[in-house]
Design an enzyme around this catalytic site. Structure first.
Site, PDB file in Angstrom:
ATOM      1  CB  CYS A   1      28.589  18.524  59.863  1.00 29.15           C
ATOM      2  SG  CYS A   1      26.790  17.777  59.491  1.00 29.15           S
TER       3      CYS A   1
ATOM      4  CG  ASP B   1      29.803  37.019  48.979  1.00 21.49           C
ATOM      5  OD1 ASP B   1      28.494  37.037  49.101  1.00 21.49           O
ATOM      6  OD2 ASP B   1      30.336  37.302  48.008  1.00 21.49           O
TER       7      ASP B   1
ATOM      8  CB  CYS C   1      28.368  15.053  55.948  1.00 26.70           C
ATOM      9  SG  CYS C   1      28.508  16.577  56.829  1.00 26.70           S
TER      10      CYS C   1
ATOM     11  CG  ASP D   1      27.791  43.941  50.585  1.00 28.48           C
ATOM     12  OD1 ASP D   1      27.483  44.447  51.300  1.00 28.48           O
ATOM     13  OD2 ASP D   1      26.941  42.959  50.021  1.00 28.48           O
TER      14      ASP D   1
ATOM     15  CG  HIS E   1      24.322  19.353  55.996  1.00 24.66           C
ATOM     16  ND1 HIS E   1      25.309  18.164  56.267  1.00 24.66           N
ATOM     17  CD2 HIS E   1      23.978  19.394  54.910  1.00 24.66           C
ATOM     18  CE1 HIS E   1      25.310  17.672  55.232  1.00 24.66           C
ATOM     19  NE2 HIS E   1      24.587  18.421  54.403  1.00 24.66           N
TER      20      HIS E   1
ATOM     21  CB  CYS F   1      25.840  14.242  59.249  1.00 23.58           C
ATOM     22  SG  CYS F   1      25.256  14.840  57.725  1.00 23.58           S
TER      23      CYS F   1
END
Length: 371
Positions: free
Chosen positions: A307, A267, A305, A94, A336, A310
């Site tokens: 991931c 973002d 989830c 940015d 996570h 998890c």
């Protein structure tokens, strides 16, 4: 020749949602996409390899912060930001405009640029459109952003009008200053929360012509309905064959609404900042892992989830880590939350590919109890 190419693959039949492919110097990005924020050349608590593991295709770094520390000249001497931070995928920087805006009384805006004091040591600095572009070219991200002025909310219409016009003049100067052929440049639409000013800014910025277009100045304290209204005002004006980016939004419902209105890139620090404060995102809403109800809870953060966190850790253990102020708490919580955001975008892309994003949006809200 542009430093990027954008292919519009499919439009959802029931709304403005779009499936796309954005190709940059460092690889291809499937859109819609969420970009984790690596403010100071690091996404807090995560290694680059872990970012790949959770599905990051592109990350964002911050011009203002890297200019102050360690300095863009040093980063250039180290071979550029990709090499410096060991990230070989696409990256966006940015312009520093929002960070300068956030300094409040520490900065003074003029036609030429912005004089400000460092939030680190109080030292005096100056950033103009030309300086911002020079910094971003030294950092070497795949996508650079124009230097803009972000008006506060609320603000007088007359101030927002002047801010819009200044942002347009600065955008022209950014385009003239930009010379790095392997780096794309995106223009930024301002206009505050005034629909007609947003449309006017969008027309002015697209008339200049950039590789992509962003909405700035959202998520600065306005009500959700106003934010979503600004998305609707601009989506039809921005070119269909260019990537469309909304800067700084991160609440899952805002991402879904942005996609619904035809935007491609987003973002926010929300997933990592919330993770460090114990707030975890799930398919049924947000939970606070600090809560006593999780003290002996052997279940995962989110049963839906898949991931790494998890699959391997209980709510009880994560609560213990957080209350003990262990570093691992920030790491696992961030892992996570980032997976949740990036997997949400993956599900969004799959829904658009099936032509079912309207149903996906309905199911998304229903799972959170507000469908």
């Amino acid at each position: 020749m542009s430093a990027i190419s954008f292919e519009l693959i499919k439009k959802d039949p029931g709304c403005a949602a779009r499936l796309g492919s954005l190709t940059t110097t460092h690889g291809r990005i499937e859109t819609p996409i969420f970009m984790p924020v690596g403010t100071q050349a690091t996404v807090k608590a995560m290694t680059p390899e872990e970012l790949v593991e959770v599905g990051s295709q592109i990350i964002l770094a911050n011009t203002y912060h890297l200019y102050l520390r360690p300095g863009h000249e040093l980063v250039a001497r180290m071979g550029g930001l990709h090499r410096f931070m060991h990230w070989d995928r696409p990256m966006l920087t940015d312009s520093g405009g929002f960070q300068v805006f956030s300094l409040g009384e520490l900065r003074k805006i003029s036609e030429e640029g912005v004089k400000f004091r460092s939030h680190i040591d109080g030292s005096r600095h100056f950033i103009s459109p030309e300086v911002s572009i020079a910094i971003q070219e030294a950092l070497g991200a795949d996508i650079a952003m124009c230097f803009d002025e972000c008006p506060p909310y609320p603000a007088e219409r007359s101030y927002v009008q002047k801010s819009l016009e200044l942002t347009t003049r600065w955008a022209r100067r950014c385009k003239e200053a930009h010379s790095r052929p392997d780096q794309a440049l995106f223009g930024i639409v301002q206009g505050g929360m005034h629909p007609d000013l947003r449309r006017e800014s969008a027309r002015q910025i697209t008339d200049i012509g950039f590789d992509g277009y962003a909405l700035g100045g959202l998520s600065v304290g306005e009500e959700k309905e106003i934010m979503h209204g600004m998305m609707q005002e601009c989506s039809d004006i921005l070119p269909e064959n260019s990537p469309r980016y909304i800067m700084g939004i991160g609440a899952p419902e805002d991402l879904v609404e942005a996609v619904y209105n035809g935007f491609d890139m987003f973002d926010c620090v929300m997933p990592t900042r919330n993770a460090r404060n114990g707030a975890l995102f799930t398919s049924f809403g947000r939970i606070n892992i600090k809560a006593a109800i999780y003290a002996e809870d052997q279940g995962p953060i989110d049963p839906a989830c898949g991931c790494y966190v998890c699959r391997n850790y209980s709510r009880a253990y994560l609560r213990h880590l957080y209350r003990s102020q262990e570093i691992l708490a920030s790491r696992l919580n961030s892992w996570h939350n980032l997976h949740f955001f990036l997997n949400l975008m993956k599900e969004v892309r799959e829904a658009i590919a099936r032509g079912e994003f309207v149903k996906f949006r309905q199911d998304f809200y229903a799972a959170r109890g507000n469908g």
